[in-house]
Motif scaffolding. Structure first.
Motif, PDB file in Angstrom:
ATOM      1  N   ALA A  71       0.842  -1.192   0.000  1.00 58.98           N
ATOM      2  CA  ALA A  71       0.000   0.000   0.000  1.00 58.98           C
ATOM      3  C   ALA A  71       0.876   1.239   0.000  1.00 58.98           C
ATOM      4  CB  ALA A  71      -0.910   0.003   1.223  1.00 58.98           C
ATOM      5  N   GLY A  72       0.383   2.257  -0.671  1.00 56.62           N
ATOM      6  CA  GLY A  72       1.063   3.542  -0.714  1.00 56.62           C
ATOM      7  C   GLY A  72       0.052   4.599  -1.123  1.00 56.62           C
ATOM      8  N   PHE A  73       0.535   5.787  -1.447  1.00 53.13           N
ATOM      9  CA  PHE A  73      -0.367   6.860  -1.844  1.00 53.13           C
ATOM     10  C   PHE A  73      -0.298   7.062  -3.345  1.00 53.13           C
ATOM     11  CE2 PHE A  73       0.294   7.700   2.631  1.00 53.13           C
ATOM     12  CZ  PHE A  73      -1.018   7.884   3.043  1.00 53.13           C
ATOM     13  N   ASP A  74      -1.474   7.076  -3.979  1.00 56.10           N
ATOM     14  CA  ASP A  74      -1.588   7.329  -5.409  1.00 56.10           C
ATOM     15  C   ASP A  74      -1.092   8.748  -5.660  1.00 56.10           C
ATOM     16  OD1 ASP A  74      -2.768   8.266  -7.932  1.00 56.10           O
ATOM     17  OD2 ASP A  74      -3.792   6.330  -7.923  1.00 56.10           O
ATOM     18  N   THR A  75      -0.136   8.915  -6.550  1.00 53.86           N
ATOM     19  CA  THR A  75       0.462  10.235  -6.780  1.00 53.86           C
ATOM     20  C   THR A  75      -0.500  11.187  -7.472  1.00 53.86           C
ATOM     21  OG1 THR A  75       1.469   9.476  -8.838  1.00 53.86           O
ATOM     22  CG2 THR A  75       2.829   9.360  -6.844  1.00 53.86           C
ATOM     23  N   ALA A  76      -1.529  10.662  -8.141  1.00 56.87           N
ATOM     24  CA  ALA A  76      -2.499  11.529  -8.820  1.00 56.87           C
ATOM     25  C   ALA A  76      -3.620  11.971  -7.886  1.00 56.87           C
ATOM     26  CB  ALA A  76      -3.085  10.809 -10.031  1.00 56.87           C
ATOM     27  N   THR A  77      -4.064  11.082  -7.003  1.00 61.03           N
ATOM     28  CA  THR A  77      -5.224  11.387  -6.159  1.00 61.03           C
ATOM     29  C   THR A  77      -4.866  11.654  -4.702  1.00 61.03           C
ATOM     30  OG1 THR A  77      -5.649   9.077  -5.582  1.00 61.03           O
ATOM     31  CG2 THR A  77      -6.657   9.915  -7.628  1.00 61.03           C
ATOM     32  N   GLY A  78      -3.721  11.174  -4.245  1.00 64.53           N
ATOM     33  CA  GLY A  78      -3.330  11.319  -2.851  1.00 64.53           C
ATOM     34  C   GLY A  78      -4.030  10.342  -1.924  1.00 64.53           C
ATOM     35  N   VAL A  79      -4.821   9.446  -2.502  1.00 60.57           N
ATOM     36  CA  VAL A  79      -5.570   8.464  -1.728  1.00 60.57           C
ATOM     37  C   VAL A  79      -4.753   7.170  -1.638  1.00 60.57           C
ATOM     38  CG1 VAL A  79      -7.702   7.094  -1.695  1.00 60.57           C
ATOM     39  CG2 VAL A  79      -7.750   9.467  -2.487  1.00 60.57           C
ATOM     40  N   GLU A  80      -4.910   6.456  -0.532  1.00 57.98           N
ATOM     41  CA  GLU A  80      -4.211   5.183  -0.385  1.00 57.98           C
ATOM     42  C   GLU A  80      -4.633   4.228  -1.510  1.00 57.98           C
ATOM     43  OE1 GLU A  80      -2.948   2.196   3.107  1.00 57.98           O
ATOM     44  OE2 GLU A  80      -5.105   2.443   2.861  1.00 57.98           O
ATOM     45  N   LYS A  81      -3.666   3.497  -1.981  1.00 58.98           N
ATOM     46  CA  LYS A  81      -3.895   2.560  -3.081  1.00 58.98           C
ATOM     47  C   LYS A  81      -3.084   1.307  -2.787  1.00 58.98           C
ATOM     48  CE  LYS A  81      -2.868   2.454  -8.060  1.00 58.98           C
ATOM     49  NZ  LYS A  81      -2.413   3.310  -9.172  1.00 58.98           N
ATOM     50  N   LYS A  82      -3.622   0.149  -3.173  1.00 61.20           N
ATOM     51  CA  LYS A  82      -2.916  -1.119  -2.990  1.00 61.20           C
ATOM     52  C   LYS A  82      -2.660  -1.754  -4.346  1.00 61.20           C
ATOM     53  CE  LYS A  82      -4.785  -2.064   1.558  1.00 61.20           C
ATOM     54  NZ  LYS A  82      -5.504  -2.996   2.423  1.00 61.20           N
ATOM     55  N   VAL A  83      -1.496  -2.386  -4.472  1.00 62.80           N
ATOM     56  CA  VAL A  83      -1.153  -3.153  -5.678  1.00 62.80           C
ATOM     57  C   VAL A  83      -0.446  -4.429  -5.238  1.00 62.80           C
ATOM     58  CG1 VAL A  83      -0.954  -1.152  -7.208  1.00 62.80           C
ATOM     59  CG2 VAL A  83       1.067  -1.999  -6.043  1.00 62.80           C
ATOM     60  N   THR A  84      -0.458  -5.413  -6.108  1.00 60.55           N
ATOM     61  CA  THR A  84       0.246  -6.663  -5.852  1.00 60.55           C
ATOM     62  C   THR A  84       1.434  -6.748  -6.795  1.00 60.55           C
ATOM     63  OG1 THR A  84      -1.797  -7.734  -5.152  1.00 60.55           O
ATOM     64  CG2 THR A  84       0.033  -9.174  -5.773  1.00 60.55           C
ATOM     65  N   LEU A  85       2.598  -6.953  -6.228  1.00 55.19           N
ATOM     66  CA  LEU A  85       3.833  -7.089  -7.010  1.00 55.19           C
ATOM     67  C   LEU A  85       4.293  -8.531  -6.953  1.00 55.19           C
ATOM     68  CD1 LEU A  85       5.790  -3.992  -5.688  1.00 55.19           C
ATOM     69  CD2 LEU A  85       4.535  -4.183  -7.823  1.00 55.19           C
ATOM     70  N   ASP A  86       5.024  -8.943  -7.991  1.00 54.19           N
ATOM     71  CA  ASP A  86       5.611 -10.282  -7.949  1.00 54.19           C
ATOM     72  C   ASP A  86       7.125 -10.179  -8.027  1.00 54.19           C
ATOM     73  OD1 ASP A  86       6.604 -10.538 -10.724  1.00 54.19           O
ATOM     74  OD2 ASP A  86       4.502 -10.652 -11.295  1.00 54.19           O
ATOM     75  N   ASP A  87       7.788 -11.259  -7.650  1.00 54.78           N
ATOM     76  CA  ASP A  87       9.247 -11.239  -7.577  1.00 54.78           C
ATOM     77  C   ASP A  87       9.901 -11.049  -8.938  1.00 54.78           C
ATOM     78  OD1 ASP A  87       8.384 -13.846  -8.229  1.00 54.78           O
ATOM     79  OD2 ASP A  87      10.164 -14.758  -7.380  1.00 54.78           O
ATOM     80  N   ASN A  88       9.276 -11.498 -10.016  1.00 51.35           N
ATOM     81  CA  ASN A  88       9.857 -11.308 -11.357  1.00 51.35           C
ATOM     82  C   ASN A  88       9.974  -9.832 -11.710  1.00 51.35           C
ATOM     83  OD1 ASN A  88      10.346 -13.995 -12.175  1.00 51.35           O
ATOM     84  ND2 ASN A  88       8.165 -14.262 -12.570  1.00 51.35           N
ATOM     85  N   GLU A  89       8.953  -9.073 -11.374  1.00 47.69           N
ATOM     86  CA  GLU A  89       8.956  -7.643 -11.667  1.00 47.69           C
ATOM     87  C   GLU A  89      10.076  -6.938 -10.907  1.00 47.69           C
ATOM     88  OE1 GLU A  89       5.948  -3.827 -11.291  1.00 47.69           O
ATOM     89  OE2 GLU A  89       5.186  -5.839 -10.899  1.00 47.69           O
ATOM     90  N   LEU A  90      10.207  -7.256  -9.637  1.00 49.09           N
ATOM     91  CA  LEU A  90      11.268  -6.634  -8.843  1.00 49.09           C
ATOM     92  C   LEU A  90      12.648  -7.109  -9.263  1.00 49.09           C
ATOM     93  CD1 LEU A  90      10.101  -6.352  -5.139  1.00 49.09           C
ATOM     94  CD2 LEU A  90      10.210  -4.614  -6.898  1.00 49.09           C
TER      95      LEU A  90
END
Length: 167
Positions: A71-90
């Motif tokens: 979770a972090g803050f959406d840079t466009a809206t300033g609202v909390e946002k959640k995303v799922t990341l996988d190890d391949n991407e990182l």
């Protein structure tokens, strides 16, 4: 520590050669944060980027893929946002961040006498420090350099123990 890596070749208790590069945990954390912000418009707290590196980060493919919701803050809206990341991407982000280390390892052989270089190439290079804990680092470096790497038994304390052992 934290923001750098040092490659040191020892012989008979003395330093034969050393090289430094600006690759370390903080640089990798920043790269993860920049990637997530660019791709997902999600600004992460630095401790979240560091936790991602520790829990999901790897520079060599894992036996089983892993994911993690953040979770972090959406840079466009300033609202909390959640995303799922996988190890391949990182992994792609971390590999790019570790390439200067590979170049530094190659460069470190420039000042080493040929007989010591041959000994190093036939033996193992020990990884120490917090950065050595990055998942898959020994395999990644071996693949990129053609050398053999191993993780110290206690990587966090190995460098200081080695310093005091030689005193």
């Amino acid at each position: 520590g934290g923001g750098q890596a040092t490659v040191v070749a020892f012989t008979l208790g003395s330093i034969a050669a050393w090289h430094w590069c600006p690759v370390g945990g903080r640089a990798l954390d920043l790269a993860i944060g920049a990637h997530v912000e660019q791709r997902y418009r999600l600004r992460l707290h630095p401790t979240v980027a560091q936790a991602l590196k520790h829990k999901l980060g790897s520079v060599y493919p894992r036996a089983r893929p892993e994911t993690l919701e953040i979770a972090g803050f959406d840079t466009a809206t300033g609202v909390e946002k959640k995303v799922t990341l996988d190890d391949n991407e990182l992994r792609d982000v971390l590999i790019d961040g570790c390439e200067p280390l590979v170049l530094t390892i190659h460069r470190s052989f420039e000042g080493v006498p040929p007989e010591l270089a041959a000994d190093i190439a036939q033996g193992e290079i020990t990884l120490v420090g917090g950065g050595a804990l990055l998942s898959g680092l020994p395999e990644f470096l071996a693949e990129r350099t053609g050398l053999h790497f191993r993780l110290a038994e206690d990587p966090i304390n190995a460098a200081i123990r080695g310093t005091f052992t030689g005193a």
